[in-house]
Design an enzyme around this catalytic site. Structure first.
Site, short mmCIF file in Angstrom:
data_model
loop_
_atom_site.label_atom_id
_atom_site.label_comp_id
_atom_site.label_asym_id
_atom_site.label_seq_id
_atom_site.Cartn_x
_atom_site.Cartn_y
_atom_site.Cartn_z
N SER A 1 0.86 -1.19 0.00
CA SER A 1 0.00 0.00 0.00
C SER A 1 0.90 1.24 0.00
O SER A 1 2.10 1.15 0.30
CB SER A 1 -0.89 0.01 1.25
OG SER A 1 -0.08 0.19 2.41
N ASP B 1 -0.79 -1.47 -4.08
CA ASP B 1 -2.15 -1.79 -3.64
C ASP B 1 -2.91 -0.48 -3.41
O ASP B 1 -2.43 0.39 -2.67
CB ASP B 1 -2.05 -2.60 -2.34
CG ASP B 1 -3.37 -3.19 -1.90
OD1 ASP B 1 -4.23 -3.44 -2.75
OD2 ASP B 1 -3.53 -3.42 -0.67
N HIS C 1 -10.69 -8.52 -2.91
CA HIS C 1 -10.01 -7.86 -1.79
C HIS C 1 -10.61 -8.36 -0.48
O HIS C 1 -11.65 -9.00 -0.47
CB HIS C 1 -10.18 -6.33 -1.89
CG HIS C 1 -9.28 -5.71 -2.91
ND1 HIS C 1 -8.29 -4.82 -2.58
CD2 HIS C 1 -9.19 -5.89 -4.25
CE1 HIS C 1 -7.65 -4.45 -3.67
NE2 HIS C 1 -8.17 -5.08 -4.70
N GLY C 2 -9.94 -8.02 0.63
CA GLY C 2 -10.50 -8.38 1.94
C GLY C 2 -10.49 -9.87 2.20
O GLY C 2 -11.44 -10.41 2.77
N THR D 1 -4.63 -8.28 6.66
CA THR D 1 -4.87 -8.26 8.11
C THR D 1 -4.53 -9.59 8.80
O THR D 1 -3.99 -9.60 9.91
CB THR D 1 -6.36 -7.92 8.38
OG1 THR D 1 -6.65 -6.70 7.69
CG2 THR D 1 -6.64 -7.73 9.84
P1 13P Z 1 -7.56 -7.84 4.40
O1 13P Z 1 -6.69 -6.93 5.21
O2 13P Z 1 -8.96 -7.85 4.85
O3 13P Z 1 -6.97 -9.20 4.29
O4 13P Z 1 -7.62 -7.21 2.92
C1 13P Z 1 -6.44 -7.06 2.18
C2 13P Z 1 -6.67 -6.33 0.92
O5 13P Z 1 -7.71 -6.41 0.30
C3 13P Z 1 -5.56 -5.51 0.38
O6 13P Z 1 -5.95 -4.76 -0.71
#
Ligand code: 13P
Length: 288
Positions: free
Chosen positions: A50, A85, A208-209, A233
């Protein structure tokens, strides 16, 4: 193998029905843990960075130097991409200039026409250097580095138009959010994902996520064209948990347990296990 664009690895994943992990990195320990694990499992990988993480690590050039030199030192043979990112418009050009091999331009907070126009500019600059591009349609919920999304569902017509720009991959909101999922989360919206897949001409889709999405939903998403899944995360949680246990057990006070090479080791091993689990779930082992 050198550091490469994400394009070929994602097309292969799309054709063969698995997903490549984007694992976000924060420092030396993160980068080393991921590179050692993907080499062990013979899996391709995308290292996500990021803008905030790049700033923390000392700028885009430091990131490229860190990844390139660790990659050579560890004799990594699997395909590795260095991917910006959620890049801003300016950040996308800066990371490209510094040697990133893949760029996500996140124009989801602009009006659609402006997102489209800027995405096209980023694609032209990146493709001229053989660098792959990810676009975003419909913001992803949760908060990441101060970028706050509300978790909307992408409009399939907007996805169709963005996919037709020649973008190499794109992220579409399908109810996914960054960070931990709340107890009342409704899950991924597979109807919207199926519609998006129909109109986007096999362009690899990005989820994502990835932290905390149940395995069956991940596999269904892959079956509907998701070829890249981002995880950030979950490594942070695993690292923090293992480090806390080490300190709570008083290990830092025994002998030279305070040496960072020892203190950070349980966290690194915990991150490696998360990467192993994700690669097993996404199906990318032995696909390098
Ligand atoms: P998480 O932190 O929920 O794993 O998401 C990561 C992400 O989508 C990075 O762009």
């Amino acid at each position: 193998m050198a550091i490469v664009s994400a394009k070929e690895m994602l097309l292969k994943a799309r054709n063969e029905g698995y997903a490549v992990a984007q694992i976000n990195i924060n420092n030396l320990e993160w980068t080393k843990a991921v590179l050692q694990t993907v080499e062990e499992l013979k899996s391709p990988v995308i290292l996500g960075v990021s803008e905030g993480a790049a700033k923390y690590m000392g700028g885009y050039k430091t990131v490229v130097g860190l990844v390139q030199n660790l990659h050579d030192f560890l004799k990594v043979t699997v395909p590795v991409a260095i991917h910006l990112d959620h890049g801003s418009y300016e950040g996308s050009f800066q990371a490209l200039e510094a040697g990133f091999t893949s760029i996500m331009f996140d124009g989801s907070h602009y009006a659609f026409e402006e997102n489209l126009a800027k995405t096209k500019e980023v694609i032209a600059a990146c493709h001229a250097k053989g660098v792959s591009v990810e676009a975003e349609v419909g913001s992803i919920g949760g908060e990441e580095d101060g970028v706050i999304g509300t978790g909307e569902l992408a409009d399939p017509e907007e996805c169709r138009v963005i996919a037709a720009t020649g973008v190499d991959m794109f992220a579409a909101g399908i109810g996914n959010i960054h960070g931990k999922y709340p107890a009342n989360w409704k899950g991924l919206n597979f109807e919207v994902l199926a519609e998006i897949q129909k109109v986007t001409n096999n362009v690899p889709l990005v989820l994502h996520g990835g932290t905390g999405i149940p395995g069956d939903m991940i596999q269904k998403a892959i079956s509907l064209g998701v070829s890249k899944i981002n995880v950030n995360t979950e490594l942070q949680l695993a690292f923090a948990d293992a480090t806390r246990k080490y300190i709570e057990a008083g290990k830092d006070l025994e002998s030279k347990g305070f040496d960072p090479r020892k203190l950070l080791n349980p966290g690194s091993e915990a991150m490696k296990q998360v990467v192993r689990d994700k690669i097993a779930l996404f199906g990318s082992a032995n696909k390098a």
